[in-house]
Design a protein around this motif. Structure first.
Motif, PDB file in Angstrom:
ATOM      1  N   HIS A 157     -18.575  -6.473 -23.115  1.00 39.91           N
ATOM      2  CA  HIS A 157     -19.270  -5.374 -23.852  1.00 39.91           C
ATOM      3  C   HIS A 157     -18.709  -3.962 -23.572  1.00 39.91           C
ATOM      4  CE1 HIS A 157     -23.088  -4.459 -26.292  1.00 39.91           C
ATOM      5  NE2 HIS A 157     -22.128  -4.290 -27.001  1.00 39.91           N
ATOM      6  N   VAL A 158     -18.845  -3.423 -22.385  1.00 40.66           N
ATOM      7  CA  VAL A 158     -18.527  -2.066 -22.397  1.00 40.66           C
ATOM      8  C   VAL A 158     -17.802  -2.202 -20.989  1.00 40.66           C
ATOM      9  CG1 VAL A 158     -19.053   0.346 -21.252  1.00 40.66           C
ATOM     10  CG2 VAL A 158     -20.476  -0.827 -23.405  1.00 40.66           C
ATOM     11  N   PRO A 159     -16.319  -1.676 -20.961  1.00 43.26           N
ATOM     12  CA  PRO A 159     -15.518  -1.800 -19.808  1.00 43.26           C
ATOM     13  C   PRO A 159     -16.018  -1.142 -18.654  1.00 43.26           C
ATOM     14  CG  PRO A 159     -14.400  -0.626 -21.320  1.00 43.26           C
ATOM     15  CD  PRO A 159     -15.571  -1.235 -22.104  1.00 43.26           C
ATOM     16  N   THR A 160     -15.553  -1.472 -17.483  1.00 45.80           N
ATOM     17  CA  THR A 160     -15.639  -0.886 -16.364  1.00 45.80           C
ATOM     18  C   THR A 160     -14.890   0.609 -16.197  1.00 45.80           C
ATOM     19  OG1 THR A 160     -15.887  -0.804 -13.790  1.00 45.80           O
ATOM     20  CG2 THR A 160     -13.923  -1.653 -14.627  1.00 45.80           C
ATOM     21  N   ALA A 161     -13.837   0.665 -16.882  1.00 44.26           N
ATOM     22  CA  ALA A 161     -12.893   1.878 -16.897  1.00 44.26           C
ATOM     23  C   ALA A 161     -13.078   2.513 -18.246  1.00 44.26           C
ATOM     24  CB  ALA A 161     -11.767   1.338 -16.647  1.00 44.26           C
ATOM     25  N   GLY A 162     -14.200   2.929 -18.921  1.00 50.51           N
ATOM     26  CA  GLY A 162     -13.886   3.668 -19.978  1.00 50.51           C
ATOM     27  C   GLY A 162     -15.150   3.685 -20.795  1.00 50.51           C
ATOM     28  N   GLY A 163     -15.315   4.555 -21.917  1.00 49.90           N
ATOM     29  CA  GLY A 163     -16.729   4.345 -22.570  1.00 49.90           C
ATOM     30  C   GLY A 163     -16.585   3.682 -24.042  1.00 49.90           C
ATOM     31  N   ASN A 343     -22.030  12.954  -7.503  1.00 52.78           N
ATOM     32  CA  ASN A 343     -21.525  11.804  -7.420  1.00 52.78           C
ATOM     33  C   ASN A 343     -21.014  11.214  -8.664  1.00 52.78           C
ATOM     34  OD1 ASN A 343     -22.980  11.667  -5.010  1.00 52.78           O
ATOM     35  ND2 ASN A 343     -24.811  10.245  -5.638  1.00 52.78           N
ATOM     36  N   VAL A 344     -19.576  11.026  -8.350  1.00 51.43           N
ATOM     37  CA  VAL A 344     -18.659   9.992  -9.475  1.00 51.43           C
ATOM     38  C   VAL A 344     -18.010   9.026  -8.604  1.00 51.43           C
ATOM     39  CG1 VAL A 344     -18.636  12.104 -10.869  1.00 51.43           C
ATOM     40  CG2 VAL A 344     -16.838  11.739  -9.220  1.00 51.43           C
ATOM     41  N   THR A 345     -17.135   8.378  -9.306  1.00 51.13           N
ATOM     42  CA  THR A 345     -16.339   7.470  -8.673  1.00 51.13           C
ATOM     43  C   THR A 345     -15.045   7.366  -9.541  1.00 51.13           C
ATOM     44  OG1 THR A 345     -16.269   5.160  -7.870  1.00 51.13           O
ATOM     45  CG2 THR A 345     -17.095   5.107 -10.089  1.00 51.13           C
ATOM     46  N   SER A 346     -14.158   6.625  -8.946  1.00 51.53           N
ATOM     47  CA  SER A 346     -12.860   6.386  -9.442  1.00 51.53           C
ATOM     48  C   SER A 346     -12.459   4.860  -9.810  1.00 51.53           C
ATOM     49  CB  SER A 346     -11.472   6.983  -8.799  1.00 51.53           C
ATOM     50  OG  SER A 346     -11.356   6.337  -7.347  1.00 51.53           O
ATOM     51  N   THR A 347     -11.573   4.755 -11.039  1.00 47.41           N
ATOM     52  CA  THR A 347     -11.280   3.256 -11.294  1.00 47.41           C
ATOM     53  C   THR A 347      -9.932   3.047 -10.703  1.00 47.41           C
ATOM     54  OG1 THR A 347      -9.968   4.129 -13.157  1.00 47.41           O
ATOM     55  CG2 THR A 347     -12.525   3.654 -13.349  1.00 47.41           C
ATOM     56  N   PRO A 363      -5.263   5.302 -11.762  1.00 44.22           N
ATOM     57  CA  PRO A 363      -6.738   5.625 -11.268  1.00 44.22           C
ATOM     58  C   PRO A 363      -7.356   6.785 -12.098  1.00 44.22           C
ATOM     59  CG  PRO A 363      -5.149   5.181  -9.634  1.00 44.22           C
ATOM     60  CD  PRO A 363      -4.333   5.678 -10.830  1.00 44.22           C
ATOM     61  N   LEU A 364      -8.453   6.642 -12.440  1.00 39.40           N
ATOM     62  CA  LEU A 364      -9.373   7.530 -13.284  1.00 39.40           C
ATOM     63  C   LEU A 364     -10.566   7.955 -12.639  1.00 39.40           C
ATOM     64  CD1 LEU A 364      -8.820   5.840 -16.794  1.00 39.40           C
ATOM     65  CD2 LEU A 364      -7.465   7.674 -15.881  1.00 39.40           C
TER      66      LEU A 364
END
Length: 393
Positions: A157-163, A343-347, A363-364
């Motif tokens: 439904h919603v990918p791990t690497a984007g909106g 806190n954030v993370t990268s893909t 990597p984003l």
């Protein structure tokens, strides 16, 4: 929505700016108290005895999840994570050489590995549906690819690497018209905005407790439409999912419970129930509206910074925002933001393989605000990114 009250009831908000809710949301104090309280009860009276004492509350977890999704409580099975829930559904669909599974470019990495494993093991064919011009799954292409060999449609439904928010309901309309089972990975959407299985038209839906639902880690669940059960052959059978017939056979238990396992972390399950109740009390419409506003604000601020590229796709976008900062390694950006209390993370490409084949994104940095975040926090994080562009290491 009383954001100040929500923040006061969320211990993690006191010390950090948490913009990693697509990884794991911050538990509320209420949820934390439920988890710790049950662990204490297990220590005091024993694990089995504590489970018996909490039987009614555990049943409420099923009914709460059903209410959240628009299904029935007997259509819910609990798991230790969303991947195991997804695999339980996927491997229950009988597939053999020559059968086809249709999926999208933005499918989650673990799902992709299961597709590849299936193809290697059985000879079934995995067909990746192209994206349309906006970057979401091309529903016209999907409809054209369905034939008598198509046995399953799988969609994230919603990918791990984007909106991106894929058009799940349109895919459901196509699947129903063709009579093809439809498995939706809603790991990043449940808890972020309203998700209704009847409106979407899927046959299976899996999700996790730890992300936008703000539940404990080690919790997941599967919803299975009751009308499809007779077409399925669950991959695992055990004492929770089946009854011995007294001879050399067994009968599946009714409903989605046939996918469940006997052993669960009951403290985490009860914490999941508390988190679901909180989401229901706040209202998913309100949650979705707030999250959409925060995501739009985050995305707009980052788009306005020279040297920052936003990678989000689709006609509809959510509170997940992915970007690349020119001249700065994404993992380094994550570390520098953490040093500033953000806190954030990268893909990584291996978590979205079919998308990597198509557009090969680097990597984003992934920002994912939630309703308890403030506009000031979003603006502060964007300002830190702007400073990195101007003063790279």
């Amino acid at each position: 929505m009383d954001v100040d009250a929500l923040r006061a009831g969320t211990p993690g908000c006191r010390h950090r700016i948490h913009l990693n809710n697509a990884g794991a949301g911050l538990m509320s104090q209420e949820t934390l108290d439920v988890v710790v309280g049950h662990l204490r009860l297990e220590a005091e009276i024993g694990g089995y005895e504590a489970a018996d004492a909490a039987a009614e509350r555990r049943a409420r977890v099923h009914s709460g999840l059903a209410e959240l999704l628009g299904g029935r409580s007997d259509e819910i099975a609990l798991f230790d994570n969303a991947t195991h829930a997804w695999q339980a559904a996927f491997h229950a669909v009988p597939l053999r050489a020559g059968d086809r599974v249709l999926t999208g470019r933005n499918e989650y990495g673990s799902n992709v590995l299961s597709y590849l494993h299936l193809a290697r093991r059985t000879g079934a064919e995995i067909v990746v549906v192209p994206n349309d011009a906006s970057g979401q799954i091309d529903t016209y292409a999907l409809a054209g690819l369905i034939d008598e060999r198509t046995k399953l449609i799988g969609l994230t439904h919603v990918p791990t690497a984007g909106g991106l928010v894929n058009p799940a309901a349109e895919v459901g309309r196509i699947a129903r018209a063709a009579g093809v089972p439809y498995l939706l990975d809603a790991t990043q959407s449940v808890g972020q905005f309203p998700v209704d299985v009847e409106e979407i038209g899927c046959d299976f839906l899996c999700a996790t407790g730890r992300k936008f639902l703000r539940g404990p880690r080690g919790t997941g669940f599967l919803w299975v439409r009751s009308g499809i059960l007779d077409r399925l052959d669950p991959h695992i059978v055990e004492i929770e999912s089946a009854d011995w017939d007294g001879a050399r056979g067994f009968d599946w238990v009714p409903g989605a419970q046939r996918f469940a396992t006997w052993e669960l972390n009951h403290a985490a399950v009860l914490g999941l129930g508390a988190a679901v109740d909180q989401a229901l009390n706040l209202g998913l419409d309100e949650i979705g509206k707030r999250n959409s506003e925060l995501g739009d604000r985050m995305r707009g601020l980052l788009e306005d910074i020279p040297g920052v590229t936003v990678y989000d796709l689709g006609q509809r976008q959510c509170a997940i925002v992915t970007v690349k900062v020119d001249g700065v390694d994404s993992a380094q950006v994550v570390t520098r933001l953490a040093a500033e209390g953000v806190n954030v993370t990268s893909t990584v490409p291996g978590h979205q393989q079919f998308d990597t084949e198509d557009r090969n994104p680097p990597p984003l940095i992934r920002f994912s605000p939630h309703y308890y975040n403030t506009e000031d926090e979003v603006e502060h994080a964007a300002a830190l990114i702007g400073a990195m562009v101007n003063k790279p290491l």
